[in-house]
Design an enzyme around this catalytic site. Structure first.
Site, PDB file in Angstrom:
ATOM      1  N   GLN A  10     -22.100   2.923  25.122  1.00  0.00           N
ATOM      2  CA  GLN A  10     -23.051   3.833  25.758  1.00  0.00           C
ATOM      3  C   GLN A  10     -24.492   3.491  25.389  1.00  0.00           C
ATOM      4  O   GLN A  10     -24.772   3.087  24.260  1.00  0.00           O
ATOM      5  CB  GLN A  10     -22.733   5.271  25.374  1.00  0.00           C
ATOM      6  CG  GLN A  10     -21.491   5.792  26.061  1.00  0.00           C
ATOM      7  CD  GLN A  10     -21.228   7.263  25.817  1.00  0.00           C
ATOM      8  OE1 GLN A  10     -20.181   7.646  25.340  1.00  0.00           O
ATOM      9  NE2 GLN A  10     -22.190   8.099  26.155  1.00  0.00           N
ATOM     10  N   SER A  91     -18.366   0.509  19.908  1.00  0.00           N
ATOM     11  CA  SER A  91     -17.941   1.876  20.200  1.00  0.00           C
ATOM     12  C   SER A  91     -17.061   1.897  21.447  1.00  0.00           C
ATOM     13  O   SER A  91     -15.971   1.335  21.461  1.00  0.00           O
ATOM     14  CB  SER A  91     -19.159   2.783  20.324  1.00  0.00           C
ATOM     15  OG  SER A  91     -18.780   4.138  20.455  1.00  0.00           O
ATOM     16  N   LEU A  92     -17.520   2.509  22.532  1.00  0.00           N
ATOM     17  CA  LEU A  92     -16.767   2.520  23.787  1.00  0.00           C
ATOM     18  C   LEU A  92     -16.336   1.113  24.182  1.00  0.00           C
ATOM     19  O   LEU A  92     -15.243   0.917  24.733  1.00  0.00           O
ATOM     20  CB  LEU A  92     -17.625   3.133  24.895  1.00  0.00           C
ATOM     21  CG  LEU A  92     -17.154   2.894  26.328  1.00  0.00           C
ATOM     22  CD1 LEU A  92     -15.907   3.699  26.608  1.00  0.00           C
ATOM     23  CD2 LEU A  92     -18.257   3.190  27.313  1.00  0.00           C
ATOM     24  N   ARG A 116     -11.742  10.693  26.724  1.00  0.00           N
ATOM     25  CA  ARG A 116     -12.538  10.554  25.494  1.00  0.00           C
ATOM     26  C   ARG A 116     -13.913  11.178  25.674  1.00  0.00           C
ATOM     27  O   ARG A 116     -14.404  11.915  24.815  1.00  0.00           O
ATOM     28  CB  ARG A 116     -12.656   9.074  25.144  1.00  0.00           C
ATOM     29  CG  ARG A 116     -13.428   8.733  23.870  1.00  0.00           C
ATOM     30  CD  ARG A 116     -13.386   7.223  23.673  1.00  0.00           C
ATOM     31  NE  ARG A 116     -14.041   6.777  22.443  1.00  0.00           N
ATOM     32  CZ  ARG A 116     -15.288   6.377  22.355  1.00  0.00           C
ATOM     33  NH1 ARG A 116     -16.067   6.391  23.443  1.00  0.00           N
ATOM     34  NH2 ARG A 116     -15.791   5.959  21.211  1.00  0.00           N
ATOM     35  N   HIS A 200     -19.155   9.759  16.356  1.00  0.00           N
ATOM     36  CA  HIS A 200     -18.720   9.019  15.166  1.00  0.00           C
ATOM     37  C   HIS A 200     -18.954   9.742  13.842  1.00  0.00           C
ATOM     38  O   HIS A 200     -19.046   9.095  12.795  1.00  0.00           O
ATOM     39  CB  HIS A 200     -19.378   7.632  15.130  1.00  0.00           C
ATOM     40  CG  HIS A 200     -19.088   6.808  16.348  1.00  0.00           C
ATOM     41  ND1 HIS A 200     -17.822   6.387  16.668  1.00  0.00           N
ATOM     42  CD2 HIS A 200     -19.896   6.362  17.344  1.00  0.00           C
ATOM     43  CE1 HIS A 200     -17.865   5.693  17.796  1.00  0.00           C
ATOM     44  NE2 HIS A 200     -19.110   5.674  18.230  1.00  0.00           N
ATOM     45  N   GLN A 249     -11.980   5.665  15.011  1.00  0.00           N
ATOM     46  CA  GLN A 249     -13.313   5.297  15.496  1.00  0.00           C
ATOM     47  C   GLN A 249     -14.112   6.509  15.959  1.00  0.00           C
ATOM     48  O   GLN A 249     -15.328   6.550  15.821  1.00  0.00           O
ATOM     49  CB  GLN A 249     -13.183   4.293  16.650  1.00  0.00           C
ATOM     50  CG  GLN A 249     -14.499   3.720  17.141  1.00  0.00           C
ATOM     51  CD  GLN A 249     -14.488   3.493  18.640  1.00  0.00           C
ATOM     52  OE1 GLN A 249     -14.369   4.427  19.412  1.00  0.00           O
ATOM     53  NE2 GLN A 249     -14.618   2.236  19.041  1.00  0.00           N
TER      54      GLN A 249
END
Length: 312
Positions: A10, A91-92, A116, A200, A249
């Site tokens: 993102q 991340s993503l 998510r 996170h 994560q």
């Protein structure tokens, strides 16, 4: 020569992303059409035309960026590119990496990242969580500041993006205290980020529990290409480990600096940023300039990358 594909998360999205690619590569719109069938709305239209506020909603951003990365990954092979030796995602972007590694089916990945995003959005009431970028402090200093500023609230360092570039997240009041404390310690910048989800950090633990149940209903395979995962900065291929680390994560720091160093230590000298934008290339320049990063977001950049990798 060892190469890696890296997949952005993102913050890389923008209205109009991949528009020039779609004009030359039919596979882009076909991939977005597949995702749209899963989602029940026209994802390509949203990416092409916006509005930016709608694309910026995390439940839309996540499938949009995943689909963009998978479309470019597919086009790479149509154009004659070879498989890399390693993969990593920020991340993503780790979900994109797992699709590329054939650990996760694309359709399942679209469903998962949509969920998510929804879980993350609803995990913390609007206004009660925030994130901030801290520039110019050592990682250990940011960690120490967060520990001091937390009090009875939550705030922690959550994205170790590059030396001197750390993102913190948590309860809004605690993040504000940490911002002031970082400034007092000499941070070059300490500024809130325009996001509504404190990613996170421990505030995401409930969302992670819900995500874990969804992941248990999805088939995971061992990765055919090792994936350096965010929570460990280690290359993994075992399906159970890959899935467990996806859950962790959501409420654990993204160790991107260490992940890039793992790629380099494993002999990777060339990386290809597979997705919208060039955020990861910018971070890697701050981590280790010896790792050359290419883009394949446009026909020209893909052709240049193919030529560059073959030359090496």
């Amino acid at each position: 020569m060892k190469s890696a594909f890296i997949f952005p998360g993102q913050g890389s999205q923008s209205v109009g992303m991949l528009s020039s690619a779609a004009e030359s590569w039919p596979i882009v719109q076909r991939t977005f059409s597949e995702a749209s069938q899963v989602l029940g709305y026209d994802l390509w239209d949203l990416c092409r035309n916006g509005p930016a506020e709608e694309l910026g909603k995390t439940a839309n951003t996540q499938p949009a960026l995943l689909t963009a990365s998978v479309a470019l990954w597919r086009q790479w092979f149509v154009a004659g590119g070879e498989s890399p030796q390693m993969l990593a995602g920020h991340s993503l972007g780790e979900y994109s990496a797992l699709v590329a590694a054939e650990s996760l089916n694309f359709f399942d990945a679209v469903r998962l990242v949509r969920l998510r995003g929804e879980l993350m959005q609803t995990a913390v009431p609007a206004g009660e969580g925030s994130m901030a970028a801290i520039l110019g402090l050592e990682d250990n200093d940011v960690v120490a500041v967060c520990a001091e500023a937390a009090g009875d609230d939550v705030v922690s360092a959550v994205n170790f993006n590059a030396p001197g570039q750390v993102v913190i997240a948590g309860s809004t009041a605690a993040v504000e205290r940490a911002i002031e404390a970082c400034k007092a310690r000499g941070a070059r910048k300490a500024m809130p980020l325009p996001v509504s989800v404190p990613s996170h950090c421990a505030l995401m633990k409930g969302a992670a529990d819900d995500l874990a149940r969804a992941l248990d209903e999805v088939r995971f395979n061992d990765a055919v290409i090792p994936v350096v995962q965010n929570v460990s900065a280690r290359a993994e291929q075992n399906s159970d480990v890959l899935k467990e680390n996806l859950v962790r994560q959501l409420y654990s720091p993204v160790l991107w600096t260490d992940s890039v160093r793992t790629l380099i230590e494993d002999g990777v000298s060339q990386a290809v940023e597979c997705g919208a934008g060039k955020v990861l290339a910018g971070l890697i320049k701050r981590i280790d300039k010896s790792l050359q990063v290419h883009s394949i977001e446009t026909p020209d950049s893909l052709n240049a990358t193919l030529a560059g990798l073959k030359a090496d």
